[in-house]
Design a protein around this motif. Structure first.
Motif, PDB file in Angstrom:
ATOM      1  N   ARG A 177       7.285  -6.754   5.392  1.00 57.09           N
ATOM      2  CA  ARG A 177       6.624  -5.974   4.502  1.00 57.09           C
ATOM      3  C   ARG A 177       7.516  -6.573   2.512  1.00 57.09           C
ATOM      4  NH1 ARG A 177       4.142  -2.214   7.428  1.00 57.09           N
ATOM      5  NH2 ARG A 177       2.487  -3.348   7.867  1.00 57.09           N
ATOM      6  N   LEU A 178       8.583  -6.564   2.942  1.00 60.00           N
ATOM      7  CA  LEU A 178       9.733  -6.626   1.933  1.00 60.00           C
ATOM      8  C   LEU A 178       9.654  -8.062   1.306  1.00 60.00           C
ATOM      9  CD1 LEU A 178      12.929  -4.664   2.722  1.00 60.00           C
ATOM     10  CD2 LEU A 178      10.301  -3.845   0.870  1.00 60.00           C
ATOM     11  N   VAL A 179       9.023  -9.049   2.274  1.00 62.89           N
ATOM     12  CA  VAL A 179       9.379 -10.984   2.686  1.00 62.89           C
ATOM     13  C   VAL A 179       7.779 -10.910   1.164  1.00 62.89           C
ATOM     14  CG1 VAL A 179       8.889 -12.872   3.332  1.00 62.89           C
ATOM     15  CG2 VAL A 179      10.287 -10.903   4.532  1.00 62.89           C
ATOM     16  N   LYS A 180       8.235 -12.238   0.467  1.00 62.90           N
ATOM     17  CA  LYS A 180       7.755 -12.276  -0.795  1.00 62.90           C
ATOM     18  C   LYS A 180       6.172 -12.648   0.006  1.00 62.90           C
ATOM     19  CE  LYS A 180       8.329 -13.612  -5.622  1.00 62.90           C
ATOM     20  NZ  LYS A 180       7.515 -15.259  -5.745  1.00 62.90           N
ATOM     21  N   ASP A 181       5.118 -12.667  -0.707  1.00 60.46           N
ATOM     22  CA  ASP A 181       4.004 -13.782  -0.440  1.00 60.46           C
ATOM     23  C   ASP A 181       3.967 -14.008   1.183  1.00 60.46           C
ATOM     24  OD1 ASP A 181       3.832 -14.669  -2.631  1.00 60.46           O
ATOM     25  OD2 ASP A 181       5.097 -16.369  -2.445  1.00 60.46           O
ATOM     26  N   ILE A 182       4.022 -12.774   1.843  1.00 56.05           N
ATOM     27  CA  ILE A 182       4.007 -13.161   3.276  1.00 56.05           C
ATOM     28  C   ILE A 182       2.413 -12.048   3.411  1.00 56.05           C
ATOM     29  CG2 ILE A 182       4.839 -10.854   4.049  1.00 56.05           C
ATOM     30  CD1 ILE A 182       5.406 -12.057   6.362  1.00 56.05           C
ATOM     31  N   GLU A 183       1.624 -12.808   4.352  1.00 59.36           N
ATOM     32  CA  GLU A 183       0.570 -12.327   4.672  1.00 59.36           C
ATOM     33  C   GLU A 183       0.020 -11.618   5.937  1.00 59.36           C
ATOM     34  OE1 GLU A 183      -3.890 -12.648   4.922  1.00 59.36           O
ATOM     35  OE2 GLU A 183      -2.994 -14.323   3.701  1.00 59.36           O
ATOM     36  N   LEU A 184       0.864 -10.288   5.870  1.00 61.11           N
ATOM     37  CA  LEU A 184       0.147  -9.777   7.889  1.00 61.11           C
ATOM     38  C   LEU A 184      -0.928  -9.749   8.252  1.00 61.11           C
ATOM     39  CD1 LEU A 184       3.781  -7.021   7.189  1.00 61.11           C
ATOM     40  CD2 LEU A 184       3.539  -9.436   8.696  1.00 61.11           C
ATOM     41  N   VAL A 185      -1.118  -9.991   9.713  1.00 61.72           N
ATOM     42  CA  VAL A 185      -2.183  -9.773  10.012  1.00 61.72           C
ATOM     43  C   VAL A 185      -2.679  -8.458  10.509  1.00 61.72           C
ATOM     44  CG1 VAL A 185      -3.308 -12.669   9.698  1.00 61.72           C
ATOM     45  CG2 VAL A 185      -2.729 -11.581  12.020  1.00 61.72           C
ATOM     46  N   GLU A 186      -3.315  -8.197  10.951  1.00 64.04           N
ATOM     47  CA  GLU A 186      -4.191  -7.067  11.601  1.00 64.04           C
ATOM     48  C   GLU A 186      -4.407  -6.747  13.367  1.00 64.04           C
ATOM     49  OE1 GLU A 186      -4.020  -3.638  11.167  1.00 64.04           O
ATOM     50  OE2 GLU A 186      -2.408  -3.401   9.755  1.00 64.04           O
ATOM     51  N   LEU A 187      -3.397  -6.689  14.689  1.00 64.53           N
ATOM     52  CA  LEU A 187      -4.648  -6.852  15.529  1.00 64.53           C
ATOM     53  C   LEU A 187      -4.967  -6.213  15.906  1.00 64.53           C
ATOM     54  CD1 LEU A 187      -0.927  -7.833  17.212  1.00 64.53           C
ATOM     55  CD2 LEU A 187      -2.760  -9.792  16.011  1.00 64.53           C
TER      56      LEU A 187
ATOM     57  N   ASP B 243      -5.689 -12.691  20.797  1.00 65.84           N
ATOM     58  CA  ASP B 243      -5.384 -11.987  19.626  1.00 65.84           C
ATOM     59  C   ASP B 243      -5.352 -11.852  18.196  1.00 65.84           C
ATOM     60  OD1 ASP B 243      -6.377  -9.252  18.192  1.00 65.84           O
ATOM     61  OD2 ASP B 243      -4.811  -7.844  19.544  1.00 65.84           O
ATOM     62  N   HIS B 244      -4.324 -12.638  18.233  1.00 66.67           N
ATOM     63  CA  HIS B 244      -3.323 -12.727  16.937  1.00 66.67           C
ATOM     64  C   HIS B 244      -4.586 -14.429  16.441  1.00 66.67           C
ATOM     65  CE1 HIS B 244       0.129 -11.328  18.430  1.00 66.67           C
ATOM     66  NE2 HIS B 244       0.589 -11.400  17.334  1.00 66.67           N
ATOM     67  N   GLN B 245      -5.069 -14.568  17.537  1.00 69.03           N
ATOM     68  CA  GLN B 245      -6.046 -16.404  17.181  1.00 69.03           C
ATOM     69  C   GLN B 245      -6.813 -16.079  15.841  1.00 69.03           C
ATOM     70  OE1 GLN B 245      -5.446 -18.148  20.951  1.00 69.03           O
ATOM     71  NE2 GLN B 245      -4.816 -20.166  19.233  1.00 69.03           N
ATOM     72  N   LEU B 246      -7.521 -14.708  17.048  1.00 71.83           N
ATOM     73  CA  LEU B 246      -8.830 -14.181  16.311  1.00 71.83           C
ATOM     74  C   LEU B 246      -8.458 -13.651  15.303  1.00 71.83           C
ATOM     75  CD1 LEU B 246     -11.745 -14.069  17.561  1.00 71.83           C
ATOM     76  CD2 LEU B 246     -10.323 -11.642  18.779  1.00 71.83           C
ATOM     77  N   ASN B 247      -7.140 -13.691  14.582  1.00 64.17           N
ATOM     78  CA  ASN B 247      -6.928 -12.339  13.678  1.00 64.17           C
ATOM     79  C   ASN B 247      -6.449 -13.384  12.322  1.00 64.17           C
ATOM     80  OD1 ASN B 247      -7.831  -9.801  13.384  1.00 64.17           O
ATOM     81  ND2 ASN B 247      -7.356 -10.214  15.809  1.00 64.17           N
ATOM     82  N   GLY B 248      -6.290 -14.423  12.642  1.00 59.33           N
ATOM     83  CA  GLY B 248      -6.069 -15.690  12.237  1.00 59.33           C
ATOM     84  C   GLY B 248      -4.204 -15.709  11.441  1.00 59.33           C
ATOM     85  N   ALA B 249      -3.778 -15.578  12.606  1.00 57.21           N
ATOM     86  CA  ALA B 249      -1.975 -16.252  12.108  1.00 57.21           C
ATOM     87  C   ALA B 249      -1.848 -17.300  12.627  1.00 57.21           C
ATOM     88  CB  ALA B 249      -1.743 -14.735  13.929  1.00 57.21           C
ATOM     89  N   GLU B 250      -0.789 -17.261  11.651  1.00 55.25           N
ATOM     90  CA  GLU B 250       0.019 -18.936  11.728  1.00 55.25           C
ATOM     91  C   GLU B 250       0.975 -19.286  12.577  1.00 55.25           C
ATOM     92  OE1 GLU B 250       0.800 -20.891   7.616  1.00 55.25           O
ATOM     93  OE2 GLU B 250      -1.581 -19.711   7.335  1.00 55.25           O
ATOM     94  N   TYR B 251       1.952 -17.343  12.073  1.00 54.97           N
ATOM     95  CA  TYR B 251       2.831 -17.623  13.449  1.00 54.97           C
ATOM     96  C   TYR B 251       2.529 -15.895  14.005  1.00 54.97           C
ATOM     97  CZ  TYR B 251       5.267 -21.097  10.204  1.00 54.97           C
ATOM     98  OH  TYR B 251       5.709 -22.093  10.309  1.00 54.97           O
ATOM     99  N   ILE B 252       3.463 -16.298  14.917  1.00 57.76           N
ATOM    100  CA  ILE B 252       3.510 -14.925  16.066  1.00 57.76           C
ATOM    101  C   ILE B 252       5.264 -14.550  15.927  1.00 57.76           C
ATOM    102  CG2 ILE B 252       3.627 -13.691  17.930  1.00 57.76           C
ATOM    103  CD1 ILE B 252       1.223 -15.441  18.660  1.00 57.76           C
ATOM    104  N   THR B 253       5.243 -13.451  15.176  1.00 55.32           N
ATOM    105  CA  THR B 253       6.595 -13.215  15.133  1.00 55.32           C
ATOM    106  C   THR B 253       7.002 -12.235  15.751  1.00 55.32           C
ATOM    107  OG1 THR B 253       8.454 -12.822  13.733  1.00 55.32           O
ATOM    108  CG2 THR B 253       6.619 -11.602  13.227  1.00 55.32           C
ATOM    109  N   GLY B 254       8.313 -11.335  16.117  1.00 54.19           N
ATOM    110  CA  GLY B 254       8.548  -9.889  16.824  1.00 54.19           C
ATOM    111  C   GLY B 254      10.202 -10.123  16.410  1.00 54.19           C
ATOM    112  N   GLY B 255      10.209  -8.757  17.628  1.00 54.89           N
ATOM    113  CA  GLY B 255      12.275  -8.597  17.025  1.00 54.89           C
ATOM    114  C   GLY B 255      12.619  -9.123  18.636  1.00 54.89           C
ATOM    115  N   ASP B 256      11.410  -9.757  20.219  1.00 48.91           N
ATOM    116  CA  ASP B 256      12.508 -10.346  21.115  1.00 48.91           C
ATOM    117  C   ASP B 256      11.683 -11.404  21.369  1.00 48.91           C
ATOM    118  OD1 ASP B 256      13.487  -8.453  23.571  1.00 48.91           O
ATOM    119  OD2 ASP B 256      12.404  -6.688  22.075  1.00 48.91           O
TER     120      ASP B 256
END
Lengths: 246, 463
Positions: free
Chosen positions: A160-170, A201-214
């Motif tokens: 959320r500190l990243v500018k202009d990012i839009e996080l989608v809910e899953l 789930d990501h696609q359904l909610n409109g994600a262009e990117y999937i990110t994660g920590g692993d």
């Protein structure tokens, strides 16, 4: 503060860009980082397959490589959890204990140790966050949907500190992706089905990117996306947090 | 070390078969996830939910640490109450005790309410082969009994069956209209059918959810009231329980009743919580206490905690592997994560695949109302199974090679470099679907020319 950078074997070999982003990000934040050159693997693949007895060589090597650092930081929650829970080095117990107590997954190092409150990053895209089980339930990086407790997310806070990012809910915010180490090949059918459902789930909610920590989970999801020729891309959180303005 | 190439793929192969019907698999996953979400909602209605879990876990800890004393206390009280108490070392002894009682009374027809213990002991098959007609009266259990299948879930025995299939089973066995699948119609038909069975049965068997050491009484939880119907109409009641079902005092019951139904189905409490303390006038009441491997598990330091289980099924509902592989893939009376830590205790050889049927995601541990560290026990079982030689030789060999490479930095770098080179030069080999299970339905990662270490040496070496 001297930080040892722990780059798990498969990131070293297949995803160097994730390691580079992690290193650059830490340097940007003013941290003195060194990469011990003789590192290989934490031993988790053996241990999780029931062969913890064969991980002694990896444990001894890991302890030698990462002795003498104040903190050890890695862009992989799963490997960090393994070290935290299972690193034992006969004859070098003090060093191993220090490592177990001071190893951090990247996002928790940024929030808990560096206490980052701002980032010079911009990522103008719709992003779905896949929280990996070992990071979440093992390292408690975020609140778990099963527990009755306050909501929080260390990686979520940073994104959320990243500018202009839009996080989608899953729809299922913390469902396992099905990677599971050797599970991904020994239980191929279930593993793939879990991954396909996670991607959906990501696609359904409109994600262009999937990110994660692993990277392990992301590698599995990427494999599924590419097989389907999906336009959805996979990117490690470190790459987003390190992405520059322009 | 034995060569166990046939055991490891059992769960995997059965899951792959289950997943061939994608529509059913999706529906199975969604139905169970819906219940998991209901559980989340009702758990959150209790602000002290996590403390309640703690309390339950600690009560059970006390029980397991003093199980012998509590069992003796319980037996004494139960006998004083006029209950006839029997002890069975294993499933076979349990079955013989039950058959003896049935034969002594000359009973031909009996009704049985839900009991995972009798499933575990394979009581139905044993009684049937001795000419006794057993009718399961839990609706889900009746469905799988008519279908001649074992339950696939401890709380939702026929969750793998869709209503159309139930309609077909009822059409064949109960004479319902062909093609009818309306749940209300089917349930009403089952109700009429079971009513006749209740009225004509001479003996009722029930399970036990909680047995109270202090009072010698026992509690049976059902949603359909079928345990009550059976017991209240029959001359003889046989209750069968595993020895771990004990709780010390009546005052502890509230802790477990609040947790059980919420964890199981998301209900605040089961529709019926029936308390049986003594036979009613003219009735005979028997209680069979069964060990069947429980003492062995109690003696395993890493695994005795699994005996805290109150059989709510929450770990099964939440398990992302179970939801996509179905209960029968676990080839064990108790499926899912809890089954996978109980089953190897009973037979390591036969169930060596089950602790590996997990991603160790840990969701099971988090939903468990009595805080069994299920995923840690799965990890521990893997270590034990390897030490006891219950993994394929090929896997053990592969692991040795891998461990050797990964503990030697120079070897690791050569292997990494040549592996990446091979993947770039011969992508067809790496992506061979027959040789590489990863590549069957996934692309391999695209190997870069240089490793991070190579990059680091070039870009940071002078630092």
């Amino acid at each position: 503060m001297k930080v040892g950078l722990f780059i798990p074997c498969y990131i070293d070999q297949f995803y160097p860009q994730v390691a580079i982003a992690t290193l650059q990000l830490l340097e940007k934040l003013g941290v003195e980082v060194a990469y011990p050159l003789q590192q290989t693997c934490c031993g988790q693949p053996m241990a999780n397959s029931g062969f913890a007895s064969l991980a002694k060589g990896c444990d001894a090597l890991f302890t030698r490589n990462f002795s003498g650092y104040d903190y050890i930081v890695s862009p992989s929650g799963s490997c960090v959890l393994h070290v935290k829970e299972h690193l034992y080095a006969a004859g070098n117990e003090a060093a191993a204990t220090h490592i177990r107590n001071n190893i951090f997954e990247l996002s928790e190092f940024l929030t808990d140790v560096l206490q980052v409150t701002e980032l010079e990053a911009r990522f103008p895209h719709k992003v779905g966050f896949h929280i990996s089980c070992h990071g979440q339930r093992g390292l408690h990086l975020a609140q778990m949907s099963e527990l009755v407790a306050e909501d929080f997310s260390k990686p979520g806070y940073l994104l959320r500190l990243v500018k202009d990012i839009e996080l989608v809910e899953l729809n299922r915010k913390d469902e396992c992706c099905g990677f599971g180490g050797t599970f991904c090949v020994s239980e191929e059918a279930v593993s793939v089905k879990m991954g396909q459902d996670r991607v959906a789930d990501h696609q359904l909610n409109g994600a262009e990117y999937i990110t994660g920590g692993d990277v392990s989970c992301l590698m599995h999801l990427e494999g599924i996306l590419r097989r389907k020729n999906s336009p959805v891309k996979v990117i490690h959180m470190a790459e987003i947090l390190n992405s520059s303005y322009e | 070390m034995s060569n166990r190439n046939t055991t490891t793929p059992d769960h995997a192969a059965a899951s792959a078969k289950f997943l061939l019907d994608q529509e059913r698999a999706n529906w199975h996953d969604q139905a169970l996830w819906f219940i998991r979400q209901k559980r989340d909602v009702t758990a959150r209605q209790i602000p002290d939910w996590e403390q309640l879990r703690n309390a339950a876990s600690q009560i059970k800890q006390n029980v397991l640490a003093n199980l012998d004393d509590y069992l003796i206390q319980f037996e004494k009280k139960a006998l004083e109450n006029g209950i006839k108490v029997h002890w069975a070392a294993d499933g076979a002894e349990h079955n013989r005790i039950v058959l003896d009682i049935i034969q002594k009374h000359g009973v031909q027809k009996l009704v049985k309410s839900k009991s995972m213990l009798t499933e575990e002991c394979h009581l139905n098959d044993f009684l049937t082969s001795n000419g006794i007609d057993v009718v399961d009266t839990d609706l889900g259990e009746r469905i799988v009994q008519l279908a001649k299948e074992p339950p696939s879930h401890i709380v939702l025995p026929s969750i793998h069956k869709r209503k159309e299939e139930v309609g077909e089973i009822f059409h064949q066995h109960l004479g319902t209209e062909k093609g009818a699948s309306d749940p209300a119609y089917l349930t009403e038909s089952a109700r009429q059918h079971l009513r006749e069975k209740f009225l004509t049965a001479d003996l009722a068997i029930t399970g036990v959810n909680f047995a109270i050491a202090e009072t010698g009484g026992l509690v049976v939880c059902t949603n359909e009231g079928n345990a009550d119907m059976g017991v209240h109409l029959a001359k003889v009641h046989i209750a069968c329980m595993g020895i771990e079902k004990i709780i010390p005092k009546a005052e502890h019951l509230g802790v477990f009743l609040r947790l059980l139904a919420r964890s199981a189905t998301g209900q605040p409490i089961t529709t019926y919580s029936s308390h049986f303390h003594k036979p009613r006038a003219g009735q005979e009441m028997h209680l069979v206490l069964v060990d069947n491997g429980r003492s062995t598990q109690l003696g395993r330091p890493h695994f005795y905690n699994s005996l805290k289980c109150i059989r709510c099924g929450a770990c099964i509902n939440t398990c992302p592997v179970y939801r996509r592989s179905g209960g029968h893939s676990y080839h064990n009376t108790i499926a899912g994560p809890i089954g996978a830590i109980l089953a190897p205790n009973a037979d390591m050889r036969k169930n060596a695949d089950l602790p590996f049927a997990s991603t160790l995601c840990g969701s099971c541990t988090n939903v468990c109302p009595v805080k069994i560290d299920i995923h840690n026990q799965l990890y521990q079982w893997r270590q034990v199974l390897v030490q006891e030689g219950h993994v394929p030789k090929s896997k053990a060999q592969g692991m040795k090679v891998m461990a050797n490479v990964l503990s030697n930095p120079r070897l690791y770098r050569v292997a990494g470099k040549s592996g990446r080179l091979m993947m770039r030069m011969m992508p067809g080999l790496a992506n061979n679907k027959a040789l590489n299970p990863w590549a069957k339905q996934r692309e391999m990662p695209q190997p870069p020319k240089e490793s991070f270490r190579d990059w680091y040496l070039k870009n940071r070496s002078e630092k």
